[in-house]
Motif scaffolding. Sequence first.
Motif, short mmCIF file in Angstrom:
data_model
loop_
_atom_site.label_atom_id
_atom_site.label_comp_id
_atom_site.label_asym_id
_atom_site.label_seq_id
_atom_site.Cartn_x
_atom_site.Cartn_y
_atom_site.Cartn_z
N MET A 187 0.85 -1.20 0.00
CA MET A 187 0.00 0.00 0.00
C MET A 187 0.88 1.24 0.00
O MET A 187 1.82 1.34 0.79
CB MET A 187 -0.94 -0.01 1.22
CG MET A 187 -1.96 1.12 1.22
SD MET A 187 -3.16 0.97 2.56
CE MET A 187 -4.15 -0.40 1.96
N ALA A 188 0.61 2.18 -0.90
CA ALA A 188 1.43 3.37 -1.04
C ALA A 188 1.35 4.25 0.21
O ALA A 188 0.31 4.31 0.87
CB ALA A 188 0.98 4.16 -2.26
N SER A 189 2.44 4.90 0.52
CA SER A 189 2.48 5.79 1.68
C SER A 189 1.85 7.14 1.33
O SER A 189 1.60 7.44 0.15
CB SER A 189 3.92 6.00 2.14
OG SER A 189 4.65 6.71 1.16
N ILE A 190 1.64 7.95 2.37
CA ILE A 190 1.08 9.28 2.16
C ILE A 190 2.00 10.11 1.26
O ILE A 190 1.56 10.75 0.30
CB ILE A 190 0.90 10.00 3.52
CG1 ILE A 190 -0.18 9.30 4.34
CG2 ILE A 190 0.53 11.46 3.30
CD1 ILE A 190 -0.36 9.88 5.73
N THR A 191 3.29 10.06 1.55
CA THR A 191 4.26 10.83 0.77
C THR A 191 4.30 10.39 -0.68
O THR A 191 4.37 11.22 -1.59
CB THR A 191 5.67 10.69 1.38
OG1 THR A 191 5.63 11.04 2.77
CG2 THR A 191 6.67 11.59 0.66
N ASP A 192 4.23 9.07 -0.91
CA ASP A 192 4.25 8.54 -2.28
C ASP A 192 3.09 9.08 -3.11
O ASP A 192 3.27 9.47 -4.27
CB ASP A 192 4.21 7.01 -2.27
CG ASP A 192 5.50 6.39 -1.74
OD1 ASP A 192 6.53 7.09 -1.77
OD2 ASP A 192 5.48 5.24 -1.29
N CYS A 193 1.89 9.09 -2.53
CA CYS A 193 0.71 9.58 -3.24
C CYS A 193 0.86 11.06 -3.61
O CYS A 193 0.53 11.47 -4.73
CB CYS A 193 -0.54 9.39 -2.38
SG CYS A 193 -1.08 7.67 -2.18
N VAL A 194 1.35 11.84 -2.67
CA VAL A 194 1.48 13.28 -2.89
C VAL A 194 2.59 13.58 -3.90
O VAL A 194 2.41 14.41 -4.81
CB VAL A 194 1.75 14.03 -1.56
CG1 VAL A 194 2.04 15.50 -1.82
CG2 VAL A 194 0.55 13.88 -0.63
N VAL A 195 3.73 12.91 -3.77
CA VAL A 195 4.85 13.12 -4.70
C VAL A 195 4.46 12.73 -6.12
O VAL A 195 4.76 13.45 -7.08
CB VAL A 195 6.10 12.33 -4.25
CG1 VAL A 195 7.17 12.35 -5.33
CG2 VAL A 195 6.65 12.90 -2.95
N GLU A 196 3.75 11.61 -6.25
CA GLU A 196 3.30 11.18 -7.58
C GLU A 196 2.33 12.20 -8.16
O GLU A 196 2.36 12.49 -9.37
CB GLU A 196 2.64 9.80 -7.48
CG GLU A 196 2.46 9.08 -8.79
CD GLU A 196 1.17 9.45 -9.54
OE1 GLU A 196 1.13 9.31 -10.77
OE2 GLU A 196 0.21 9.89 -8.86
N GLY A 197 1.48 12.77 -7.30
CA GLY A 197 0.54 13.79 -7.75
C GLY A 197 1.23 15.06 -8.20
O GLY A 197 0.79 15.70 -9.16
N LEU A 198 2.32 15.42 -7.53
CA LEU A 198 3.08 16.62 -7.90
C LEU A 198 3.78 16.44 -9.25
O LEU A 198 3.93 17.40 -10.01
CB LEU A 198 4.11 16.95 -6.82
CG LEU A 198 3.56 17.48 -5.49
CD1 LEU A 198 4.66 17.51 -4.44
CD2 LEU A 198 2.96 18.87 -5.67
N LYS A 199 4.20 15.22 -9.54
CA LYS A 199 4.90 14.95 -10.80
C LYS A 199 3.95 14.78 -11.98
O LYS A 199 4.30 15.07 -13.13
CB LYS A 199 5.75 13.68 -10.66
CG LYS A 199 6.90 13.79 -9.69
CD LYS A 199 7.64 12.45 -9.60
CE LYS A 199 8.82 12.52 -8.64
NZ LYS A 199 9.49 11.20 -8.52
N TYR A 200 2.74 14.29 -11.69
CA TYR A 200 1.80 13.90 -12.73
C TYR A 200 1.53 14.98 -13.79
O TYR A 200 1.53 14.68 -14.99
CB TYR A 200 0.48 13.45 -12.08
CG TYR A 200 -0.61 13.13 -13.06
CD1 TYR A 200 -0.53 12.02 -13.91
CD2 TYR A 200 -1.76 13.93 -13.13
CE1 TYR A 200 -1.54 11.72 -14.80
CE2 TYR A 200 -2.77 13.63 -14.02
CZ TYR A 200 -2.66 12.53 -14.85
OH TYR A 200 -3.68 12.25 -15.74
#
Length: 277
Positions: free
Chosen positions: A1-14
């Motif tokens: 399960m993805a971490s909180i940071t992973d979700c946010v960082v991926e969103g910033l790059k998207y």
Amino acid sequence: MASITDCVVEGLKYPFGDIKKLLGFGVLFALMSALSTYIGIKSFDIFRMSVHTVENANTTLSHLPLSQLPAGDMYLVAGLTVISFIVSLFIFGYQYNIVNYSIDKKADLPGFSDIVGMLIKGIKYFIVVLVYNIIPAVIFVCGALTNDSSAFLLMTCISGLLFVIAFFFLIMALNNMVAYDSLKKAFDIREITGYIANLGWGKYIGIIVFTLIVYMIIMFAVSFVLGFLTMAFSIAISNQAFVISFFIAIIEGLFIDSYMSLFFNRVCGSVYRESIK
């Protein structure tokens, strides 16, 4: 399960995955910002003219004949407001597609070929947002209309609390609607709360709050820069406040608002994807 940071960082790059589509989405925000700026300035002009007319006629605004109001400007503002609302529906429709791509874990950005589909999805999106916020909005309005300051304070606090609760449910509700492409699914409270519980209430709230903090930090920094540019342009170009405001609004809509919308909706879709595993 993805971490909180992973979700946010991926969103910033998207959003950087396709700059052309990012800017295409930004055109909608730029148009919305330009319309909002013009409507705001024009509305202030109407108000100022109305106050001037009231003072000269020695009457009150409520007793001022419609014939003495700037009807042409009022019709223009009304027409532009309708256009602005239609543009917002297309923005909602594209956000619907962003969430859908995020749930399906697609790395690319949605296209703009299905204009009618975007409008229909935007209407669905707007309905869900309206329904989830209507109760706290009604409570706030009722509080504002009361003459009792204590009652107003109490109802404002209740309204604010309900807005916060509605916001957290609304995110999952929109995602659930998008996942099933069904408006009815946005109001399946048992299923929505089940998905949140599956992810964990603490993690769900934590991701959303952390995303909002990152969102606010970025917007604060951008607002500071844009405010500085506005001041600099105002000093360099005197008596051009309208042009400067218009230009800054377009820049903000084209580059900033579109990016932040992509970022936030991408994270929201990722949260839903994690909750249904």
